[in-house]
Write an enzyme that holds these catalytic residues in place. Structure first.
Site, PDB file in Angstrom:
ATOM      1  CG  ASP A  76      16.023  62.780 -64.983  1.00  0.00           C
ATOM      2  OD1 ASP A  76      15.840  63.748 -63.907  1.00  0.00           O
ATOM      3  OD2 ASP A  76      15.994  63.419 -65.823  1.00  0.00           O
ATOM      4  CG  ASP A 127      15.604  64.527 -59.779  1.00  0.00           C
ATOM      5  OD1 ASP A 127      14.790  65.096 -60.127  1.00  0.00           O
ATOM      6  OD2 ASP A 127      16.659  64.092 -60.616  1.00  0.00           O
ATOM      7  CB  CYS A 131      19.119  72.510 -63.338  1.00  0.00           C
ATOM      8  SG  CYS A 131      19.316  70.746 -63.918  1.00  0.00           S
TER       9      CYS A 131
END
Length: 331
Positions: A92, A225, A20
């Site tokens: 998600d 998150d 990420c």
């Protein structure tokens, strides 16, 4: 699979970044999508709040969640990368208080450079995590690409009255964090040295299913998150969307073993530095030094949930307060 293929190809070396931390910087992304949101009577959550998944009302008492998440290799082991990417995509749905019901694979693969056996291991890892989540994987899409990327598009279901969303925070709510930070600096060290950190892999492959279910059962309505924008970035988005400020107790934030050592030795990703640059104008960092600020902005991959409420087993790391001079204050 071919053992030689697994040991001679370090997947993280075939990508410019990892996990990420490869996200487009948050400021650039917000400018890119600004003005694109269109109102729709059944759309419950769209672009406006920067939430983790879209939500659309179906019928009287149902809602469908939709998300897509994929990234470059965050670890060298193909099977582990698949597991991590799948857990991250499923997160998600959990971050919205939902239940994943269907996933499809998204695979980009340099087929003339990396053996197909490795791609199969990536897909096998993703399938195993989806199976553990009770979510079938049915097909997907693949592209011949110079850089390997993998993830999933996931569909989920939820109760529209029990959505966990960014803009539902209220003053007085505690902030709980369900996974320790430090994944980013450990992954950056892994990419640079090849050293394996089982504690990071375990954290990244742990599903957020229980944490989400516990939050919904406790009546929580605000959560997100913690992934590529780091704790500070995701908290800033949550507090901004909710019209409140957030106070974080730096001493209460948990970290994975080895995280501070990786920071000390300089293993900080470019994504983490961009996160800190983005939130700095809106954050009072006067109580901590630059190293602590970098850890709080550390770009996570498949991180935990940040919940405006209490969750069993999760430390309380701060609270939401009425909007003040800064959106986020570290004490």
């Amino acid at each position: 699979m071919d053992l030689e293929a697994a040991t001679t190809h370090r997947l993280t070396q075939y990508a410019h970044g990892g996990g990420c931390a490869c996200k487009i910087p948050p400021g650039e992304l917000e400018a890119m999508v600004s003005g694109l949101a269109e109102p729709h009577p059944e759309l419950l959550v769209g672009l406006d709040g920067g939430d983790d998944a879209a939500a659309v009302r179906i019928g009287v008492d149902g809602a469908v969640l939709s998300t897509a998440d994929f990234f470059t290799p965050v670890v060298d082991d193909a099977y582990d990368w698949g597991r991590i990417a799948a857990a991250n995509a499923l997160s998600d749905i959990y971050a919205m208080g939902g239940r994943p019901v269907l996933a499809i694979n998204l695979l980009c693969w340099p087929r003339d450079v990396l053996p197909v056996e490795l791609a199969r291991e990536v897909l096998r890892g993703g399938a195993d995590v989806a199976r553990a989540a009770g979510c079938p994987v049915a097909g997907g899409h693949s592209v011949d690409d110079p850089e390997p990327k993998y993830g999933m598009a996931v569909t989920g279901l939820c109760d529209p009255d029990a959505l966990l969303r960014n803009d539902a925070g209220r003053p007085g709510l505690p902030l709980s964090l369900t996974k320790p930070l430090g994944i980013g600096v450990l992954n950056t060290r892994h990419k640079a040295t090849g050293e394996v950190f089982p504690q990071a892999v375990e954290a990244m492959t742990t599903l957020n299913a229980k944490a989400a279910a516990d939050a919904v059962a406790a009546g929580v309505r605000c959560a997100t998150d913690v992934t590529g924008f780091g704790l500070l970035g995701h908290l800033f988005k949550l507090a901004r969307a909710s019209g409140v400020s957030a106070v974080v107790d730096a001493a209460a934030v948990p970290y994975l073993p080895g995280a501070r050592g990786a920071l000390r030795d300089g293993y900080v990703s470019g994504g983490t530095k961009r996160n800190l640059d983005w939130v700095r104008p809106h954050t009072d960092l006067s109580a901590v030094d630059e190293d602590e600020a970098l850890l709080l902005a550390d770009a996570q991959t498949s991180g935990g949930l940040l919940v405006a409420g209490e969750v069993p087993g999760a430390p309380v790391v701060g609270e939401l307060v009425p909007r003040g001079g800064h959106v986020v204050t570290i004490r």
